[in-house]
Design a protein around this motif. Sequence first.
Motif, PDB file in Angstrom:
ATOM      1  N   HIS A 258       0.875  -1.167   0.000  1.00  0.00           N
ATOM      2  CA  HIS A 258       0.000   0.000   0.000  1.00  0.00           C
ATOM      3  C   HIS A 258       0.909   1.213   0.000  1.00  0.00           C
ATOM      4  N   LEU A 259       0.893   1.970  -1.086  1.00  0.00           N
ATOM      5  CA  LEU A 259       1.853   3.046  -1.283  1.00  0.00           C
ATOM      6  C   LEU A 259       1.134   4.383  -1.381  1.00  0.00           C
ATOM      7  N   ALA A 260       1.478   5.302  -0.495  1.00  0.00           N
ATOM      8  CA  ALA A 260       0.888   6.637  -0.494  1.00  0.00           C
ATOM      9  C   ALA A 260       1.841   7.599  -1.191  1.00  0.00           C
ATOM     10  N   LEU A 261       1.284   8.491  -1.994  1.00  0.00           N
ATOM     11  CA  LEU A 261       2.122   9.448  -2.716  1.00  0.00           C
ATOM     12  C   LEU A 261       1.335  10.714  -3.009  1.00  0.00           C
ATOM     13  N   PRO A 262       2.038  11.835  -3.233  1.00  0.00           N
ATOM     14  CA  PRO A 262       1.332  13.085  -3.519  1.00  0.00           C
ATOM     15  C   PRO A 262       0.614  13.006  -4.864  1.00  0.00           C
ATOM     16  N   ASP A 263      -0.549  13.638  -4.952  1.00  0.00           N
ATOM     17  CA  ASP A 263      -1.347  13.498  -6.168  1.00  0.00           C
ATOM     18  C   ASP A 263      -0.825  14.322  -7.335  1.00  0.00           C
ATOM     19  N   ASP A 264       0.248  15.091  -7.128  1.00  0.00           N
ATOM     20  CA  ASP A 264       0.844  15.827  -8.234  1.00  0.00           C
ATOM     21  C   ASP A 264       2.093  15.132  -8.767  1.00  0.00           C
ATOM     22  N   ALA A 265       2.333  13.902  -8.318  1.00  0.00           N
ATOM     23  CA  ALA A 265       3.496  13.151  -8.793  1.00  0.00           C
ATOM     24  C   ALA A 265       3.283  12.703 -10.235  1.00  0.00           C
ATOM     25  N   ALA A 266       4.383  12.510 -10.946  1.00  0.00           N
ATOM     26  CA  ALA A 266       4.310  12.014 -12.319  1.00  0.00           C
ATOM     27  C   ALA A 266       3.634  10.645 -12.342  1.00  0.00           C
TER      28      ALA A 266
ATOM     29  N   ARG B 130       1.931   4.069 -12.001  1.00  0.00           N
ATOM     30  CA  ARG B 130       1.410   3.043 -12.912  1.00  0.00           C
ATOM     31  C   ARG B 130       2.207   1.752 -12.802  1.00  0.00           C
ATOM     32  N   LEU B 131       3.511   1.880 -12.633  1.00  0.00           N
ATOM     33  CA  LEU B 131       4.341   0.691 -12.433  1.00  0.00           C
ATOM     34  C   LEU B 131       3.991   0.000 -11.121  1.00  0.00           C
ATOM     35  N   MET B 132       3.787   0.805 -10.068  1.00  0.00           N
ATOM     36  CA  MET B 132       3.415   0.249  -8.768  1.00  0.00           C
ATOM     37  C   MET B 132       2.120  -0.557  -8.888  1.00  0.00           C
ATOM     38  N   GLU B 133       1.145   0.014  -9.569  1.00  0.00           N
ATOM     39  CA  GLU B 133      -0.136  -0.673  -9.742  1.00  0.00           C
ATOM     40  C   GLU B 133       0.019  -1.909 -10.620  1.00  0.00           C
ATOM     41  N   ALA B 134       0.901  -1.848 -11.603  1.00  0.00           N
ATOM     42  CA  ALA B 134       1.134  -3.009 -12.469  1.00  0.00           C
ATOM     43  C   ALA B 134       1.684  -4.186 -11.676  1.00  0.00           C
ATOM     44  N   PHE B 135       2.440  -3.891 -10.613  1.00  0.00           N
ATOM     45  CA  PHE B 135       2.966  -4.935  -9.742  1.00  0.00           C
ATOM     46  C   PHE B 135       1.957  -5.358  -8.676  1.00  0.00           C
ATOM     47  N   GLY B 136       0.757  -4.796  -8.716  1.00  0.00           N
ATOM     48  CA  GLY B 136      -0.301  -5.225  -7.812  1.00  0.00           C
ATOM     49  C   GLY B 136      -0.475  -4.391  -6.566  1.00  0.00           C
ATOM     50  N   ALA B 137       0.253  -3.278  -6.455  1.00  0.00           N
ATOM     51  CA  ALA B 137       0.162  -2.446  -5.260  1.00  0.00           C
ATOM     52  C   ALA B 137      -1.101  -1.588  -5.281  1.00  0.00           C
ATOM     53  N   THR B 138      -1.566  -1.240  -4.083  1.00  0.00           N
ATOM     54  CA  THR B 138      -2.614  -0.237  -3.929  1.00  0.00           C
ATOM     55  C   THR B 138      -1.944   1.118  -3.815  1.00  0.00           C
ATOM     56  N   VAL B 139      -2.330   2.048  -4.660  1.00  0.00           N
ATOM     57  CA  VAL B 139      -1.737   3.382  -4.664  1.00  0.00           C
ATOM     58  C   VAL B 139      -2.755   4.377  -4.130  1.00  0.00           C
ATOM     59  N   GLU B 140      -2.382   5.084  -3.070  1.00  0.00           N
ATOM     60  CA  GLU B 140      -3.258   6.094  -2.460  1.00  0.00           C
ATOM     61  C   GLU B 140      -2.659   7.477  -2.708  1.00  0.00           C
ATOM     62  N   ARG B 141      -3.370   8.286  -3.469  1.00  0.00           N
ATOM     63  CA  ARG B 141      -2.905   9.633  -3.781  1.00  0.00           C
ATOM     64  C   ARG B 141      -3.494  10.627  -2.788  1.00  0.00           C
ATOM     65  N   VAL B 142      -2.618  11.476  -2.234  1.00  0.00           N
ATOM     66  CA  VAL B 142      -3.056  12.460  -1.242  1.00  0.00           C
ATOM     67  C   VAL B 142      -2.567  13.845  -1.644  1.00  0.00           C
ATOM     68  N   ARG B 143      -3.161  14.864  -1.083  1.00  0.00           N
ATOM     69  CA  ARG B 143      -2.765  16.236  -1.377  1.00  0.00           C
ATOM     70  C   ARG B 143      -1.382  16.528  -0.797  1.00  0.00           C
ATOM     71  N   PRO B 144      -0.538  17.236  -1.524  1.00  0.00           N
ATOM     72  CA  PRO B 144       0.786  17.593  -0.999  1.00  0.00           C
ATOM     73  C   PRO B 144       0.658  18.559   0.181  1.00  0.00           C
ATOM     74  N   VAL B 145       1.261  18.183   1.304  1.00  0.00           N
ATOM     75  CA  VAL B 145       1.271  19.034   2.497  1.00  0.00           C
ATOM     76  C   VAL B 145       2.635  18.898   3.168  1.00  0.00           C
ATOM     77  N   SER B 146       2.863  19.709   4.181  1.00  0.00           N
ATOM     78  CA  SER B 146       4.131  19.671   4.911  1.00  0.00           C
ATOM     79  C   SER B 146       4.325  18.320   5.595  1.00  0.00           C
ATOM     80  N   ILE B 147       5.591  17.923   5.763  1.00  0.00           N
ATOM     81  CA  ILE B 147       5.907  16.653   6.420  1.00  0.00           C
ATOM     82  C   ILE B 147       5.402  16.636   7.857  1.00  0.00           C
TER      83      ILE B 147
END
Length: 271
Positions: free
Chosen positions: A159-167, A172-189
């Motif tokens: 289960h991989l979380a990443l900012p929704d403005d990422a390329a 797509r590669l992550m999903e091709a390998f079967g991962a769940t991709v969760e896109r979130v809004r970019p915010v401070s760490i």
Amino acid sequence: GTAVASAAAGAWLVASSANRRRASADTSVSEAPTAVATVRSIALSLCDLFGACPPPHAPTTRSVHFPPPPPMPDVLATIGNTPLIRVNSLSAATGCDVMIKCEFANPGGSVKDRVALRIITEALDSGELIEGGTVTEGTAGSTGVSLAMVARALGCNAHLALPDDAALEKPRLMEAFGATVERVRPVSITHKDHFVNVARRRAEELCESNGRGAGYFADQFENTANFRAHLEGTGPEIWRQCGARPSEANGAAVVSTSGRRLDAFICACGT
């Protein structure tokens, strides 16, 4: 003298030089482009610092062929032992052996395959992750691709979380390998909804719902399995490919036929 550094990530550049080759090298690159002249200057400075080494013994003809590797039992067996290739143009221009470590030859396309394999296998061995459990991570890059591939090969989920403005290419590669991709809004760490914090929270939620080992936060930036992958794997691998001296390699039988000594090591670092 020989300078040795263990690998951290990315591409590798190994430079070596012999004093008796410098005179010819000086005349051959007098009209070389600035970039090549800069590489030559750096390489010769490093060799002045660490001492000269024997001239290269790398094959220079296309008639030299090496046997193909044997069949591998699975995709994980193809991680590591990537080629070390001599760059003939730069080597000729600088008077040094300039070598590139081809980490793109890993099955997931980057050095992060080594890290992902070490992180997940250590977690499985310790019980922090169980087979069928889920590895979580906050990543928009190569680490996510590698975690997705290795997790699937070892019978786990990702289960991989990443900012929704990422390329889009890496998700797509992550999903091709079967991962769940969760896109979130970019915010401070420091924000609870930063993609790294979201990944940590998803692992905690899985453990709370399904017990210990159901979720495991890879924590690539702090997980010491990251550096162990290079301390015990990548670094010694480069050392062997460059030709360890017999006294340091427990006998001449394991010494590379190249005859090189490793004098300088340059790498680009991600995590």
